[in-house]
Write an enzyme that holds these catalytic residues in place. Structure first.
Site, PDB file in Angstrom:
ATOM      1  N   LYS A   1      10.754  -3.262   2.630  1.00  0.00           N
ATOM      2  CA  LYS A   1       9.546  -2.523   2.263  1.00  0.00           C
ATOM      3  C   LYS A   1       9.892  -1.039   2.194  1.00  0.00           C
ATOM      4  O   LYS A   1      10.448  -0.480   3.141  1.00  0.00           O
ATOM      5  CB  LYS A   1       8.446  -2.745   3.300  1.00  0.00           C
ATOM      6  CG  LYS A   1       7.876  -4.154   3.330  1.00  0.00           C
ATOM      7  CD  LYS A   1       6.687  -4.225   4.276  1.00  0.00           C
ATOM      8  CE  LYS A   1       5.989  -5.564   4.191  1.00  0.00           C
ATOM      9  NZ  LYS A   1       4.786  -5.611   5.045  1.00  0.00           N
TER      10      LYS A   1
ATOM     11  N   ASP B   1      -6.146  -7.938   9.979  1.00  0.00           N
ATOM     12  CA  ASP B   1      -6.078  -8.224   8.537  1.00  0.00           C
ATOM     13  C   ASP B   1      -5.549  -9.637   8.303  1.00  0.00           C
ATOM     14  O   ASP B   1      -4.748  -9.866   7.398  1.00  0.00           O
ATOM     15  CB  ASP B   1      -5.182  -7.189   7.849  1.00  0.00           C
ATOM     16  CG  ASP B   1      -5.387  -7.156   6.329  1.00  0.00           C
ATOM     17  OD1 ASP B   1      -6.372  -7.765   5.853  1.00  0.00           O
ATOM     18  OD2 ASP B   1      -4.568  -6.541   5.633  1.00  0.00           O
TER      19      ASP B   1
ATOM     20  N   ASN C   1       0.816  -1.209   0.000  1.00  0.00           N
ATOM     21  CA  ASN C   1       0.000   0.000   0.000  1.00  0.00           C
ATOM     22  C   ASN C   1       0.856   1.267   0.000  1.00  0.00           C
ATOM     23  O   ASN C   1       0.423   2.320  -0.453  1.00  0.00           O
ATOM     24  CB  ASN C   1      -0.920   0.013   1.232  1.00  0.00           C
ATOM     25  CG  ASN C   1      -1.975  -1.071   1.158  1.00  0.00           C
ATOM     26  OD1 ASN C   1      -2.416  -1.434   0.068  1.00  0.00           O
ATOM     27  ND2 ASN C   1      -2.376  -1.601   2.299  1.00  0.00           N
TER      28      ASN C   1
END
EC number: 2.7.10.2
Length: 609
Positions: free
Chosen positions: A377, A470, A358
């Site tokens: 990341k 999640d 994201n």
């Protein structure tokens, strides 16, 4: 630097880490200057274009000269003014275009070249340092080996010499005792036996160590068995470059500063987000205060006297207890060290892109120190500060956890942009893709083991009052040995009472995996994670199928509210499906805990052949 013979060359000091740091600082300063020049030129081009447009518009407003006739002096003056205005407009427009296509374009190329040069320089320096260290260590080991061999030879020779010296002394003493007279007469057997024993006694007496031998022996015991290297020349903290200072936190988001500053006078230095500026953040009167460190003529200051480097400025403010500004009266008291998890960007070697999240791309990589494989990341530099703070939320959660079924955090790179989160590289990929590609070849016992791994990881998170929010097959990773690890903690939250109340819409919420109370009231808990775990079980035993395949998110909510649930997958054991149904109890309190789920899955696995 100038050599002794008058020729120009590089000083040997540049070979040291301090020289390397100074070179990097100079490169950073030059890049900041070039970026400032580019922004200035771009603004000049924009201003000239706008001004040229306004002048052109003014030259078209020729209404003032109408009706006066072509021979009127005023009309002629007005025509001359508008003509010159139009000429100036064209000149400015041409100048803006020349500046844009010439210096500005070339400056952009120069900046990219300098950035590449800085990167190449850093990589080459690291490589040379590694080779130097390796060669240095090999030479030391070789010298050590030679020294040990020589020491052994020396000790052996010394022992032989001492033994020979003792024999010589005994023979000399015996000769002196006998004197120059005639040989003694032949002895009887008894006398001979007595003589022999006397001789033995004399020899025994000859073995008695003298005081000098004892001294030599004792000194040998306490003599060091190795030589020590000469002490290194230590670099004072104030002379170390900025990025090596413990109180420099790099591109730390402003939102996280308040959590680190706890007492009045606590301070840190960070890089301003979106700007090439450094900020001194201090806690004063219970509020974090932020001061831009001004830079002019290569000197740094908040106000007043300037210093050649930020470490020198901070050292002066700490020692002198001088207020940052006369108006604020704020005094620095205690430096807040950076997190132990902080890594430098130079500590990483980035590989190819392996995914996209994201916030930005995900890369494979290695740690320079020991070649550890990592997943990196990245956070896009263009994202606003509040989104960057959310990006670091995952690392903040993972710093506290250590479990074989939770993906491990290696560190964070916040010293400059872009910000990185560095995690262990789990090479088997995500669980959902694994199920869809490998699921048909897996034994039932293997699937039970993998969901057992997921339950063990979630049981650990439950004990830490962490709510994942999640949990799904796409957010679990699989090792090469089929061990499952819980990952993607971007939505995770910690709550002391085990309940987290979310605000905002459902735009980012995975509706088909989320419990009804979380969708309806924003109430998240370990019980809502249990509901998601039931969907994860269904994904596993349907070998990666999508839940509620023919329903939209809204239709799924209505279906669940009316009591509808997913059907039993074709190959799913009955006991596992009963566990799924327990996870999907509408009332959160009726769902099993992760501890109970783990125990039940272990029991099912033992019963299954």
């Amino acid at each position: 630097a100038a050599r002794a013979d008058g020729t120009m060359g590089f000083s040997s000091e540049l070979c040291s880490p301090q020289g390397h740091g100074a070179e990097q600082q100079m490169q950073e300063a030059e890049l900041r200057l070039l970026e400032g020049m580019r922004k200035w030129m771009a603004q000049r081009v924009k201003s000239d274009r706008e001004y040229a447009g306004l002048l052109h518009h003014m030259s078209l407003q020729d209404g003032g000269g109408r009706g006066t006739g072509p021979y009127s002096p005023i009309s002629q003056s007005w025509a001359e003014i508008t003509s010159q205005t139009e000429g100036l407009s064209r000149l400015l427009r041409q100048h803006a275009e020349d500046l844009n296509s010439g210096p500005l374009s070339k400056l952009g190329l120069l900046i990219r070249e300098r950035q590449q040069l800085r990167k190449t320089y850093s990589e080459q320096w690291q490589q040379l340092q590694q080779e130097l260290t390796k060669t240095h260590n090999q030479d030391i080991e070789k010298l050590k080996s030679q020294y040990r061999a020589l020491a052994r030879d020396s000790a052996q020779a010394r022992r032989k010499y001492q033994e020979a010296s003792k024999d010589k002394d005994r023979d000399k003493a015996k000769l002196e005792q006998l004197g120059p007279g005639e040989p003694p007469p032949v002895l009887l057997l008894q006398d001979d036996r007595h003589s022999t024993s006397s001789s033995e006694q004399e020899r025994e007496g000859g073995r008695t160590p003298t005081l000098e031998i004892l001294k030599s022996h004792i000194s040998g015991i306490f003599r060091p068995k190795f030589s020590l290297p000469p002490p290194l020349q230590l670099v004072p903290e104030v002379q170390k470059p900025l990025h090596e200072q413990l109180w420099y936190h790099g591109a730390l988001p402003r939102a996280e500063v308040a959590e680190l500053l706890t007492h009045s006078g606590d301070f840190l230095v960070r890089e301003s987000q979106g700007k090439q500026e450094y900020v001194l953040s201090v806690l004063w009167d219970g509020q974090p205060r932020h001061f831009i460190i001004q830079s002019a003529d290569n000197l740094y200051r908040p106000e007043g006297d300037g210093f050649a480097s930020i470490p020198l400025l901070v050292d002066h403010l700490l020692r002198s207890q001088q207020p940052l500004t006369k108006k604020s009266g704020i005094v620095l008291n205690r430096a807040v060290p950076k997190d132990k998890w902080v890594l430098n960007h130079e500590d990483l070697v980035l590989g190819e892109q392996i995914g996209r999240g994201n916030f930005g791309e995900v890369f494979s990589g290695r740690l320079r120190a020991d070649n550890t494989l990592v997943a990196v990341k990245s956070c896009r530099e263009t994202l606003p500060p509040d989104i960057k703070a959310k990006f670091l939320q995952e690392a903040k959660i993972l710093k506290q956890y250590s479990h074989p079924n939770i993906v491990r955090l290696i560190g964070v790179c916040t010293q400059k942009q872009p910000i990185y989160i560095v995690m262990e590289l789990v090479q088997g990929g995500d669980f959902l893709t694994f199920l869809r590609t490998e699921g048909a070849r897996l034994r039932m016992k293997t699937l039970l083991q993998m969901v057992g791994d997921a339950a063990a990881g979630m049981e650990y998170l439950e004990s830490k009052c962490c709510i994942h929010r999640d949990l799904a097959a796409r957010n679990c990773l699989v090792t090469e040995k089929n061990v499952l690890k819980i990952s993607d903690f971007g939505m995770s939250r910690e709550a002391a009472d085990g309940i987290y109340a979310a605000s905002g819409g459902l735009r980012q919420v995975p509706v088909k995996w989320t419990a009804p109370e979380a969708l309806n009231y924003g109430r998240y808990s370990s019980e809502s994670d249990v509901w998601s775990f039931g969907i994860l079980l269904w994904e596993t035993f349907s070998l990666g199928a999508s839940p509620y395949p023919n329903l939209s998110n809204q239709q799924t909510r209505e279906f669940v509210e009316k009591g509808g649930r997913l059907p039993c997958p074709e190959l799913c054991p009955d006991a596992v499906f009963r566990l799924m149904e327990q996870c999907w109890a509408y009332e959160p309190g009726q769902r099993p805990s992760f501890s109970a789920i783990y125990q039940e899955l272990q029991s099912i696995r033992k019963r299954h052949r």
